[in-house]
Design a protein around this motif. Structure first.
Motif, mmCIF file in Angstrom:
data_model
loop_
_atom_site.group_PDB
_atom_site.id
_atom_site.type_symbol
_atom_site.label_atom_id
_atom_site.label_comp_id
_atom_site.label_asym_id
_atom_site.label_seq_id
_atom_site.Cartn_x
_atom_site.Cartn_y
_atom_site.Cartn_z
ATOM 1 N N SER A 1 0.730 -1.270 0.066
ATOM 2 C CA SER A 1 -0.056 0.021 -0.013
ATOM 3 C C SER A 1 0.905 1.469 -0.120
ATOM 4 O O SER A 1 2.085 1.336 0.384
ATOM 5 C CB SER A 1 -0.902 0.201 1.342
ATOM 6 N N LEU A 2 0.333 2.223 -0.544
ATOM 7 C CA LEU A 2 1.002 3.575 -0.607
ATOM 8 C C LEU A 2 -0.017 4.536 0.179
ATOM 9 O O LEU A 2 -1.222 4.758 -0.309
ATOM 10 C CB LEU A 2 1.195 4.320 -2.134
ATOM 11 N N TYR A 3 0.460 5.239 1.172
ATOM 12 C CA TYR A 3 -0.410 6.150 2.126
ATOM 13 C C TYR A 3 0.240 7.531 1.631
ATOM 14 O O TYR A 3 1.356 7.856 1.564
ATOM 15 C CB TYR A 3 -0.118 5.753 3.285
ATOM 16 N N PHE A 4 -0.908 8.268 1.391
ATOM 17 C CA PHE A 4 -0.889 9.741 1.225
ATOM 18 C C PHE A 4 -1.265 10.568 2.282
ATOM 19 O O PHE A 4 -2.262 10.430 2.721
ATOM 20 C CB PHE A 4 -1.434 10.187 0.029
ATOM 21 N N GLU B 1 -4.798 11.198 3.593
ATOM 22 C CA GLU B 1 -5.855 11.762 2.258
ATOM 23 C C GLU B 1 -6.245 10.634 1.552
ATOM 24 O O GLU B 1 -7.238 10.944 0.684
ATOM 25 C CB GLU B 1 -4.870 12.728 1.227
ATOM 26 N N GLY B 2 -5.391 9.642 1.564
ATOM 27 C CA GLY B 2 -5.749 8.408 0.886
ATOM 28 C C GLY B 2 -4.808 7.042 0.701
ATOM 29 O O GLY B 2 -3.506 7.612 1.023
ATOM 30 N N ARG C 1 -4.760 9.833 -7.395
ATOM 31 C CA ARG C 1 -4.264 8.260 -6.746
ATOM 32 C C ARG C 1 -4.734 7.373 -7.684
ATOM 33 O O ARG C 1 -5.097 6.286 -7.210
ATOM 34 C CB ARG C 1 -4.685 8.433 -5.144
ATOM 35 N N VAL C 2 -4.336 7.178 -8.909
ATOM 36 C CA VAL C 2 -4.598 6.140 -9.767
ATOM 37 C C VAL C 2 -3.180 5.947 -10.578
ATOM 38 O O VAL C 2 -2.315 6.784 -10.741
ATOM 39 C CB VAL C 2 -5.810 6.390 -10.726
ATOM 40 N N LEU C 3 -3.026 4.515 -10.925
ATOM 41 C CA LEU C 3 -1.961 4.040 -11.793
ATOM 42 C C LEU C 3 -2.095 4.821 -13.214
ATOM 43 O O LEU C 3 -2.989 4.530 -13.913
ATOM 44 C CB LEU C 3 -1.699 2.570 -11.918
#
Length: 203
Positions: free
Chosen positions: A64-67, A76-77, A135-137
């Protein structure tokens, strides 16, 4: 232990990531923690600040990547990048690439100079590019297609697998030292002048 350090571009904060599933922000002038640690569901491996210093991204062991909002210390997401970064199958893997969790996490993250994209990579053949706002690839770039490298192939030849493991990893031959030792036993030990010392020749 601490797994990552990053100074804010503003110079007023230092972010630390650790294996206790947390990220902390420290005031660079006082050395005191600003708030309670930012919680994660798994160990944190690396982190990076947005060029503006207002956002922070951290990568966890589960992929997971946390912003985070670096000003208010709020999340934030979260992006689940486990399937994005997952690479090919290693020679030593007993599972297929789809079912293996090895390497399914990011070990390095960095923002682009304009802060609009985030580049993330791990111990696989892919580098992922994400949009920091949505926050999309955006892209998944394969860095190598050399099938001679371990982890590039998505599937392995099943004929190379045995009950003892992959054939490529099995030592099924005698080493040079073993062969020399065997040859020495057969030849015996010679005296100066060429005659064999008694009792040294193997029969």
């Amino acid at each position: 232990p601490i797994s990552g350090l990053q100074f804010s571009p503003l110079g007023d904060a230092l972010a630390t990531a650790s294996w206790d599933r947390g990220v902390r922000l420290w005031d660079t002038f006082t050395g005191q923690g600003r708030v309670e640690e930012l919680p994660h569901s798994h160990d944190v491996l690396t982190l990076a600040f947005h060029p503006s210093g207002k956002q922070l991204c951290s990568a966890a062991l589960n992929g997971s990547l946390y912003f985070w909002d670096a000003m208010n210390c709020t999340c934030e997401g979260v992006v689940d990048g486990r399937l994005d970064v997952k690479g090919g199958r290693l020679v030593s893997d007993r599972r297929t690439a789809d079912n293996s969790s090895a390497g399914a996490h990011f070990t390095s993250v960095a923002y682009s100079p304009d802060g609009e994209t985030l580049i993330a990579g791990g111990n696989t053949k892919y580098i992922c590019v994400y949009d920091t706002q949505e926050r999309v690839l955006l892209h998944r770039v394969q860095v190598s297609r050399n099938t001679a490298l371990d982890g590039v192939r998505d599937e392995l030849n099943s004929r190379g697998m045995t009950a003892a493991g992959p054939l490529d990893l099995l030592d099924d031959g005698d080493s040079d030292d073993d062969l020399d030792a065997m040859a020495g036993q057969k030849r015996g030990v010679y005296r100066p002048g060429g005659s064999i010392m008694p009792g040294t020749q193997k029969r």
